[in-house]
Enzyme design. Structure first.
Site, PDB file in Angstrom:
ATOM      1  CB  SER A  37      -0.985   0.086   1.293  1.00 52.84           C
ATOM      2  OG  SER A  37      -1.469   1.166   1.434  1.00 52.84           O
ATOM      3  CE1 TYR A  52      -4.577  -1.889   4.639  1.00 49.71           C
ATOM      4  CE2 TYR A  52      -3.724   0.221   4.160  1.00 49.71           C
ATOM      5  CZ  TYR A  52      -4.274  -0.812   3.751  1.00 49.71           C
ATOM      6  OH  TYR A  52      -4.187  -1.240   2.195  1.00 49.71           O
TER       7      TYR A  52
END
Length: 297
Positions: A177, A190
């Site tokens: 990501s 995250y």
């Protein structure tokens, strides 16, 4: 007699030369027809690929010739995924499996090897996000995100690597990501998981590169999926969602990306075309990480 012998010798030499030329021609023709981006004969396991980014990646790999295997956590999701693949003309193999459960993953890999074949390509795609301010997030919530987004890729990778070593090759693609590089409010778990996944990618490369296993990552930008749809909804007054405006302003492409735009990079990293690429994170983000933003007027 000497003339006849010389003629026979010359004929033999010509025949040898012609055979040699024919072999070279066939070899060159074969090489010319070889597509380094082809995934023909390869088996790809894409975790959590019933829909969204995983589905788009699996579809691209299927179109490149791969046999697709995927899992999800519920039979209902697997059935929906199978129907979606069938609609695209893809005969996929779907299994129910919780990728955070090591015993279940080992059973899944053994079952795939028995029913489909040895996995050539693994895409660690399954993931979750919890948008909670750090000081309001419980340790249990933090651990859940780490478990799915970091522990699971570790578990699935270690389950497939031994067979890849025996086979003499393998491709592992971790879906990282932009949060592998950046921080942002409400995504502490995250970002921690995806930062760890970036380093796990580099470490798998370091440990198993000598066995002809390439482990790379893809770092998607902001993608138009059902999960991000609420962030793109028009406001009651007709204006754009503030987050939608923010993302487009931060992206040189000035738009959200489509799931299918991840297909090409994934096929590249899964194919022989990327045999020299290892331990790399390929960011498919429309240029966000390269962009400081526009100067205020």
């Amino acid at each position: 007699r000497r003339s006849q012998a010389a003629t026979r010798q010359a004929g033999y030499s010509d025949k040898k030369t012609n055979l040699k030329i024919l072999r070279i021609f066939r070899r060159n023709k074969k090489m010319a027809n070889t597509n380094p981006f082809s995934l023909e004969g390869k088996i790809a396991l894409v975790t959590g690929a019933s829909y969204g980014i995983g589905f788009a990646i699996a579809k691209a790999m299927a179109n490149a010739g791969a046999t697709i295997v995927f899992n999800d956590i519920k039979q209902e999701l697997v059935d929906k995924g199978l129907a979606a693949y069938k609609e695209e003309g893809i005969e996929a193999h779907g299994y129910v499996c919780d990728v955070t459960n090591e015993d279940a993953v080992n059973e899944l890999v053994a079952k795939i090897e028995k029913e489909v074949g040895v996995i050539d390509i693994l895409v660690n795609n399954a993931g979750i996000i919890k948008r909670i301010p750090m000081c309001e997030m419980t340790a249990a919530e933090f651990r859940q995100v780490i478990d799915v987004d970091l522990n699971a890729p570790f578990i699935v990778s270690k389950a497939v690597i031994p067979s890849m070593i025996k086979k003499g090759h393998g491709k592992i693609i971790n879906i990282c990501s932009m949060m592998s590089e950046l921080g942002r409010e409400t995504v502490s778990a995250y970002a921690a998981a995806k930062g760890g996944l970036k380093m796990l990618t580099k470490n798998i490369c370091s440990e198993y590169g000598e066995f002809n296993i390439q482990c790379n990552g893809i770092g998607p930008g902001y993608i138009e999926t059902p999960q991000t749809a609420p962030l793109r909804e028009r406001q009651p007054d007709g204006s754009r969602h503030p987050f939608d405006t923010f993302i487009c302003a931060k992206t040189p492409a000035n738009r959200w990306l489509q799931p299918d735009e991840l297909g090409g990079p994934a096929v590249f990293l899964a194919s022989d075309a990327s045999n020299g690429v290892n331990g790399h994170i390929l960011y498919v983000d429309g240029g966000i990480l390269a962009y400081i933003g526009k100067q205020p007027k």
